[in-house]
Design a protein around this motif. Structure first.
Motif, PDB file in Angstrom:
ATOM      1  N   ALA A  17       0.841  -1.209   0.000  1.00 51.85           N
ATOM      2  CA  ALA A  17       0.000   0.000   0.000  1.00 51.85           C
ATOM      3  C   ALA A  17       0.869   1.249   0.000  1.00 51.85           C
ATOM      4  O   ALA A  17       0.610   2.196  -0.752  1.00 51.85           O
ATOM      5  N   TRP A  18       1.919   1.260   0.808  1.00 54.88           N
ATOM      6  CA  TRP A  18       2.781   2.431   0.872  1.00 54.88           C
ATOM      7  C   TRP A  18       3.476   2.661  -0.471  1.00 54.88           C
ATOM      8  O   TRP A  18       3.557   3.792  -0.959  1.00 54.88           O
ATOM      9  N   ILE A  19       3.957   1.598  -1.103  1.00 52.55           N
ATOM     10  CA  ILE A  19       4.664   1.707  -2.385  1.00 52.55           C
ATOM     11  C   ILE A  19       3.735   2.243  -3.472  1.00 52.55           C
ATOM     12  O   ILE A  19       4.075   3.183  -4.196  1.00 52.55           O
ATOM     13  N   VAL A  20       2.548   1.655  -3.605  1.00 57.23           N
ATOM     14  CA  VAL A  20       1.596   2.113  -4.623  1.00 57.23           C
ATOM     15  C   VAL A  20       1.216   3.563  -4.373  1.00 57.23           C
ATOM     16  O   VAL A  20       1.203   4.386  -5.292  1.00 57.23           O
ATOM     17  N   ASN A  21       0.919   3.903  -3.129  1.00 54.24           N
ATOM     18  CA  ASN A  21       0.514   5.278  -2.818  1.00 54.24           C
ATOM     19  C   ASN A  21       1.639   6.285  -3.036  1.00 54.24           C
ATOM     20  O   ASN A  21       1.385   7.431  -3.430  1.00 54.24           O
ATOM     21  N   LEU A 123       1.128   0.782 -17.673  1.00 55.58           N
ATOM     22  CA  LEU A 123       1.083  -0.014 -16.450  1.00 55.58           C
ATOM     23  C   LEU A 123       2.432   0.014 -15.755  1.00 55.58           C
ATOM     24  O   LEU A 123       3.471  -0.135 -16.399  1.00 55.58           O
ATOM     25  N   ILE A 124       2.376   0.224 -14.458  1.00 55.69           N
ATOM     26  CA  ILE A 124       3.537   0.019 -13.591  1.00 55.69           C
ATOM     27  C   ILE A 124       3.211  -1.212 -12.753  1.00 55.69           C
ATOM     28  O   ILE A 124       2.173  -1.249 -12.084  1.00 55.69           O
ATOM     29  N   LEU A 125       4.052  -2.220 -12.805  1.00 53.59           N
ATOM     30  CA  LEU A 125       3.929  -3.397 -11.947  1.00 53.59           C
ATOM     31  C   LEU A 125       4.914  -3.205 -10.802  1.00 53.59           C
ATOM     32  O   LEU A 125       6.124  -3.152 -11.050  1.00 53.59           O
ATOM     33  N   ALA A 126       4.444  -3.058  -9.598  1.00 54.74           N
ATOM     34  CA  ALA A 126       5.322  -2.830  -8.449  1.00 54.74           C
ATOM     35  C   ALA A 126       5.276  -4.046  -7.530  1.00 54.74           C
ATOM     36  O   ALA A 126       4.216  -4.393  -7.010  1.00 54.74           O
ATOM     37  N   PHE A 127       6.412  -4.685  -7.382  1.00 54.18           N
ATOM     38  CA  PHE A 127       6.522  -5.846  -6.495  1.00 54.18           C
ATOM     39  C   PHE A 127       7.363  -5.478  -5.286  1.00 54.18           C
ATOM     40  O   PHE A 127       8.192  -4.575  -5.336  1.00 54.18           O
ATOM     41  N   ASN A 128       7.166  -6.212  -4.195  1.00 54.59           N
ATOM     42  CA  ASN A 128       8.032  -6.079  -3.033  1.00 54.59           C
ATOM     43  C   ASN A 128       8.230  -7.439  -2.400  1.00 54.59           C
ATOM     44  O   ASN A 128       7.373  -8.320  -2.514  1.00 54.59           O
ATOM     45  N   GLN A 129       9.406  -7.598  -1.785  1.00 59.32           N
ATOM     46  CA  GLN A 129       9.753  -8.899  -1.200  1.00 59.32           C
ATOM     47  C   GLN A 129      10.631  -8.707   0.020  1.00 59.32           C
ATOM     48  O   GLN A 129      11.339  -7.718   0.142  1.00 59.32           O
ATOM     49  N   GLY A 130      10.597  -9.682   0.895  1.00 52.79           N
ATOM     50  CA  GLY A 130      11.435  -9.644   2.082  1.00 52.79           C
ATOM     51  C   GLY A 130      12.891  -9.935   1.775  1.00 52.79           C
ATOM     52  O   GLY A 130      13.791  -9.355   2.368  1.00 52.79           O
ATOM     53  N   ASN A 131      13.148 -10.810   0.843  1.00 47.55           N
ATOM     54  CA  ASN A 131      14.501 -11.216   0.504  1.00 47.55           C
ATOM     55  C   ASN A 131      15.277 -10.071  -0.137  1.00 47.55           C
ATOM     56  O   ASN A 131      14.742  -9.373  -0.996  1.00 47.55           O
ATOM     57  N   GLU A 157       7.378   0.272 -16.305  1.00 45.16           N
ATOM     58  CA  GLU A 157       8.426  -0.078 -15.346  1.00 45.16           C
ATOM     59  C   GLU A 157       7.934  -1.202 -14.452  1.00 45.16           C
ATOM     60  O   GLU A 157       6.733  -1.370 -14.250  1.00 45.16           O
ATOM     61  N   VAL A 158       8.912  -1.941 -13.914  1.00 43.66           N
ATOM     62  CA  VAL A 158       8.606  -3.000 -12.955  1.00 43.66           C
ATOM     63  C   VAL A 158       9.565  -2.862 -11.769  1.00 43.66           C
ATOM     64  O   VAL A 158      10.547  -3.600 -11.647  1.00 43.66           O
ATOM     65  N   PRO A 159       9.301  -1.884 -10.896  1.00 42.48           N
ATOM     66  CA  PRO A 159      10.164  -1.747  -9.724  1.00 42.48           C
ATOM     67  C   PRO A 159       9.943  -2.898  -8.742  1.00 42.48           C
ATOM     68  O   PRO A 159       8.813  -3.347  -8.542  1.00 42.48           O
ATOM     69  N   VAL A 160      11.036  -3.376  -8.184  1.00 43.81           N
ATOM     70  CA  VAL A 160      10.969  -4.440  -7.177  1.00 43.81           C
ATOM     71  C   VAL A 160      11.690  -3.926  -5.936  1.00 43.81           C
ATOM     72  O   VAL A 160      12.898  -3.671  -5.970  1.00 43.81           O
ATOM     73  N   ILE A 182       8.970   7.551 -10.219  1.00 42.90           N
ATOM     74  CA  ILE A 182       8.270   6.619 -11.130  1.00 42.90           C
ATOM     75  C   ILE A 182       6.886   7.160 -11.440  1.00 42.90           C
ATOM     76  O   ILE A 182       6.454   7.163 -12.598  1.00 42.90           O
ATOM     77  N   GLY A 183       6.179   7.633 -10.423  1.00 43.69           N
ATOM     78  CA  GLY A 183       4.846   8.197 -10.627  1.00 43.69           C
ATOM     79  C   GLY A 183       4.886   9.462 -11.470  1.00 43.69           C
ATOM     80  O   GLY A 183       4.050   9.656 -12.350  1.00 43.69           O
ATOM     81  N   SER A 184       5.860  10.318 -11.205  1.00 44.50           N
ATOM     82  CA  SER A 184       6.013  11.543 -11.997  1.00 44.50           C
ATOM     83  C   SER A 184       6.244  11.213 -13.454  1.00 44.50           C
ATOM     84  O   SER A 184       5.634  11.804 -14.354  1.00 44.50           O
ATOM     85  N   SER A 185       7.124  10.279 -13.696  1.00 45.34           N
ATOM     86  CA  SER A 185       7.448   9.860 -15.059  1.00 45.34           C
ATOM     87  C   SER A 185       6.220   9.282 -15.763  1.00 45.34           C
ATOM     88  O   SER A 185       5.976   9.563 -16.936  1.00 45.34           O
ATOM     89  N   LEU A 186       5.443   8.501 -15.052  1.00 41.72           N
ATOM     90  CA  LEU A 186       4.235   7.917 -15.619  1.00 41.72           C
ATOM     91  C   LEU A 186       3.240   8.995 -16.040  1.00 41.72           C
ATOM     92  O   LEU A 186       2.645   8.926 -17.111  1.00 41.72           O
ATOM     93  N   ALA A 187       3.099   9.998 -15.204  1.00 44.20           N
ATOM     94  CA  ALA A 187       2.141  11.079 -15.485  1.00 44.20           C
ATOM     95  C   ALA A 187       2.581  11.950 -16.650  1.00 44.20           C
ATOM     96  O   ALA A 187       1.748  12.546 -17.330  1.00 44.20           O
TER      97      ALA A 187
END
Length: 189
Positions: A17-21, A123-131, A157-160, A182-187
């Motif tokens: 949620a924090w990343i998307v927002n 589309l921006i695909l945003a993933f996050n992981q613990g590793n 973009e696909v930020p991880v 990333i959001g600025s660039s998308l807009a």
């Protein structure tokens, strides 16, 4: 420009949620109209594979909160889909959302394909992981990017975001600006 965010995580106020927002915040600063949907607030059932969406002019025949998302997607110029990586792939919530896109989007090679909007949605695909290893799930991330391209999205973009076992994303100073950029660039594209 209108951009919607889909937070496909079971954790309502978690890293996803924090990343998307934060990405949406960067887009909003560039004048984009933004709206986010948290999967935890929605009642969305899995695709039933009934093909009712292909035999009806009204789209998916499942009457649930996905109808809200279909309307939002139809009127958006771009999407930000965020998901944690669980068991080496997107969350169950992201998978349900993705499967339900079948009703609205079909690849060009499908005999059912009817494109309402000739322009591909960004589309921006945003993933996050613990590793902390950013390459650990790269083959899955590449596969997912390709799948969305087949569904006629223009994946920008696909930020991880990695290493989240060591603390929440919002405490990482390096992410604040990077995600907003990333959001600025998308807009602006």
């Amino acid at each position: 420009m209108k951009i919607i965010g889909i937070i496909a995580s079971p954790r309502k106020e978690g890293n996803t949620a924090w990343i998307v927002n934060k990405i949406l915040e960067g887009a909003k600063e560039q004048g984009a109209e933004v709206q986010s949907f948290n999967f935890s607030d929605l009642d969305i059932k899995p695709c039933q594979g009934c093909n009712g969406c292909k035999q009806s002019t009204r789209g998916c025949i499942i009457n649930d909160d996905m109808q809200k998302l279909y309307d939002a997607i139809e009127n958006a110029d771009a999407l930000v889909l965020g998901s944690p990586i669980y068991m080496g792939q997107m969350s169950a919530q992201a998978k349900i959302f993705t499967d339900r896109l079948y009703a609205r989007f079909s690849p060009r090679f499908s005999p059912y394909f009817k494109c309402k909007n000739e322009a591909k949605q960004k589309l921006i695909l945003a993933f996050n992981q613990g590793n902390p290893d950013s390459s650990l799930f790269q083959s899955y991330i590449d596969y997912t990017k390709h799948m969305f391209e087949l569904l006629e999205f223009d994946v920008k973009e696909v930020p991880v975001v990695t290493g989240l076992r060591n603390g929440p994303a919002h405490k990482r100073e390096d992410l604040h600006t990077a995600l907003k950029d990333i959001g600025s660039s998308l807009a602006l594209k």
